[in-house]
Design a protein around this motif. Structure first.
Motif: not given
Length: 212
Positions: A101-102, A104-105
């Protein structure tokens, strides 16, 4: 942390035995003093998988779970779901994943990404963002969670194999299985947890634990 992981696995009541496999006398002593069960293994192993194989080689069992010692938030629900995958007799190895969901990962090499076929079998694991994003299409991304389950014979076969080129390139031992034609069934779970690989991960875990 190792005691929290051990007790969390015991509390699931899914397993006939729970053993901490370690080559560190301090970890062994800590587990035993707390009333847990531990096995002291060779210090020559290349990975935790080899360590677990040493412990279970002479144990009469069918399915072996590898819950790494840096998963203090592991719980019954995801482990039960992974265990259920072995109701399919063709499954030799299974592992947990969850939807990333993030975003950025995506480019964090400590976050391992995975793509799977329609039947759930893994196609590839990578520290890079996979699949590639098309201009007009944003795919779903999935993160690999380092919880594995093996039929005993598959585990012993795994550790008998030599590391492959993809495994060495990505520094991901599960690629050894794929390179040798051994399928890994992925099981999507809501469990996220935090695999604690860095000091920053530890800070996140401590914050999560404090907030329950």
């Amino acid at each position: 942390m190792i005691i929290r992981v051990y007790q969390a696995v015991v509390d699931t009541e899914l397993f006939s035995d729970v053993i901490v496999a370690t080559d560190d006398q301090r970890i062994f002593d800590t587990v035993v003093k707390s009333g847990g069960k531990a096995a002291l293994t060779s210090a020559e192993h290349r990975s935790g998988t080899d360590r677990i194989a040493e412990v279970v080689r002479d144990i009469d069992c069918d399915v072996v779970f590898n819950v790494q010692g840096d998963e203090p938030f592991i719980s019954r629900k995801p482990l039960k779901k992974l265990l259920a995958a072995f109701e399919d007799g063709s499954v030799k190895v299974g592992t947990l994943i969850h939807k990333l969901e993030n975003l950025d990962d995506l480019h964090n090499p400590n976050v391992v990404k995975v793509v799977a076929a329609s039947n759930g079998d893994a196609i590839y694991f990578s520290r890079s963002a996979i699949p590639n994003r098309a201009r007009d299409y944003v795919p779903d991304y999935y993160r690999h969670i380092g919880v594995y389950a093996y039929r005993k014979e598959a585990l012993l076969e795994f550790v008998s194999l030599s590391p492959g080129k993809l495994e060495l390139a990505e520094s991901l031992e599960q690629l050894r299985l794929l390179e040798n034609g051994i399928a890994i069934r992925t099981v999507c779970s809501e469990y996220r947890g935090i695999g604690i690989d860095t000091p920053e991960d530890l800070e996140k875990a401590q914050a999560m634990y404090a907030g329950k």
